[in-house]
Design an enzyme around this catalytic site. Structure first.
Site, short mmCIF file in Angstrom:
data_model
loop_
_atom_site.label_atom_id
_atom_site.label_comp_id
_atom_site.label_asym_id
_atom_site.label_seq_id
_atom_site.Cartn_x
_atom_site.Cartn_y
_atom_site.Cartn_z
N LYS A 172 -25.92 39.49 33.71
CA LYS A 172 -26.70 39.07 34.87
C LYS A 172 -25.74 39.00 36.06
O LYS A 172 -25.68 37.99 36.78
CB LYS A 172 -27.36 37.71 34.57
CG LYS A 172 -28.36 37.22 35.60
CD LYS A 172 -29.69 37.93 35.54
CE LYS A 172 -30.60 37.49 36.66
NZ LYS A 172 -31.88 38.21 36.69
N ASP A 229 -27.94 34.59 22.03
CA ASP A 229 -28.74 33.64 21.26
C ASP A 229 -30.23 33.95 21.45
O ASP A 229 -30.99 34.08 20.48
CB ASP A 229 -28.43 32.22 21.74
CG ASP A 229 -29.26 31.17 21.04
OD1 ASP A 229 -29.40 31.25 19.81
OD2 ASP A 229 -29.78 30.26 21.73
N ASP A 233 -33.09 36.18 18.71
CA ASP A 233 -34.37 35.66 18.18
C ASP A 233 -35.51 36.61 18.58
O ASP A 233 -36.42 36.88 17.81
CB ASP A 233 -34.67 34.25 18.71
CG ASP A 233 -34.12 33.14 17.79
OD1 ASP A 233 -33.03 33.36 17.21
OD2 ASP A 233 -34.76 32.08 17.66
MG MG Z 1 -30.32 30.71 18.05
#
Ligand code: MG
Ligand code: NAI
Length: 333
Positions: A172, A229, A233
């Site tokens: 980013k 992270d 997912d």
């Molecule tokens: Mg996680």
């Protein structure tokens, strides 16, 4: 005999770890398993959150297989998972995303790897503070060139080892000019040493959209801690959920293998958790220990059982318990 340390964890941890122990035993691999405590399970025994003995046992082991450990939200102790990664300098979090047959996957032929920086950035929780009046909160993000270089090099080396074609660096840097900017400029530099592998840059919000619409375009994604992270997912969701996504925390001297998912308190104790993610993490561990044949047999048993489709846990639309599914895998072996 190779030494494998088992940390069962909490929530669904002990249930899925029982499955992993059953399968590792059935594989008859030359490993010696022993157990230690960490997190809530250690506190319950009157020990430290991460007992010194557990640290010593991880140091001594050839590899560690770890169940999920609950981290209280907002208050209470800080994450055992993050502390272990920091303590053993496990800088690389490698999360393969591979479609499996017989699952409710949104995409049937995905095969990508998320390589997440595991020690730095916002996720490492440096400089937490809340003002006395409770109206102002602060958290530091520190990115180093050395840390960025370690993980980006790891992504390119993984690409070479597995004959992958492309590394996409996700950042980013348009907004977080200093931190994400340093990660990106380090990636541009390192990519020069790998002319055989395509290098691509992508801003994280666009990446989230591309992953949902067009995930086949990705091969290896390398990114900073918090983005990794969240995106891993998301990627687990593409192949049928968190019950299927394994991960490895790798350092120069130590390795801890675990599922991507957490302790799943909503289904803990019901005996219905899907152990596949942890079993695939165990397969990654077997590969790491040089026991590739056993890893392939374990993955084969999982594929065969899911393809037959008679015995599946409820997250995959079946009604098998963790134990029934585990026994089906043992028969498939
Ligand atoms: Mg996680
Ligand atoms: P979670 O990953 O534990 O669960 C999210 C959802 O996925 C829940 O609905 C859960 O039932 C389902 N799920 C997860 N694993 C499953 C499995 N094996 N089989 C079937 N369904 C499964 O995420 P959540 O609820 O946000 O976190 C719970 C706790 O876990 C938190 O304290 C968190 O900090 C911790 N955590 C620990 C991790 C670790 O030990 N490495 C990683 C992620 C979260």
């Amino acid at each position: 005999m190779l030494k494998v340390l088992i940390l069962p964890g909490d929530g669904i941890g002990p249930e899925i770890m029982a499955s992993a122990k059953t399968l590792l035993t059935a594989l008859a691999v030359p490993i010696q398993m022993s157990e230690a405590l960490a997190g809530g399970a250690a506190l319950a025994e009157g020990l430290d959150l991460i007992p010194p003995e557990t640290l010593a046992r991880i140091t001594d082991a050839d590899a560690t297989l770890k169940g999920p450990i609950t981290t209280p939200i907002g208050r209470g102790f800080s994450s055992v998972n993050v502390s272990l990664r920091q303590h053993f300098e496990l800088y690389a979090n490698v999360r393969p995303i591979l479609s499996l047959p017989g699952t409710k996957a949104r995409y049937q032929d995905l095969d990508l790897i998320v390589v997440r920086e595991n020690l730095e950035g916002l996720y490492s929780g440096q400089g937490h503070s809340l003002s006395e009046d409770g109206n102002r909160a602060e958290l530091k993000s520190i990115i180093t060139k050395a840390g960025s270089a370690n993980i980006i090099r790891h992504a390119f080396e993984t690409a070479r080892k597995l004959s992958r074609k492309k590394v996409t660096l996700v950042h980013k840097a348009n907004i977080m000019k200093s931190t994400s900017g340093l990660f990106l400029s380090t990636g541009r530099e390192i990519s020069q040493a790998y002319p055989d592998i395509a290098f691509e840059e992508m801003i994280v919000d666009n990446c989230a959209m591309q992953l949902v619409m067009n995930p086949e375009r990705f091969d290896i994604i390398v990114t900073t801690n918090l983005f990794g992270d969240i995106l891993s997912d998301l990627c687990a969701g593409l192949i049928g959920g968190l019950g299927l996504a394994p991960g490895a925390n790798l350092g120069h001297d130590h390795a801890i293998f675990e599922a991507v998912h957490g302790s799943a308190p909503d289904i803990a104790g019901l005996g219905i958790a899907n152990p596949t993610a942890l079993l695939l993490a165990a397969a990654m561990m077997l590969d790491h220990l040089g026991l590739g044949d056993a890893a392939a047999r374990l993955r084969g048993a999982i594929k065969q059982t899911l393809t037959q489709g008679k015995c599946k846990t409820s997250d995959l639309g079946g009604d098998a318990s963790t134990e029934q599914y585990t026994q089906a895998l043992v028969r498939a072996l």
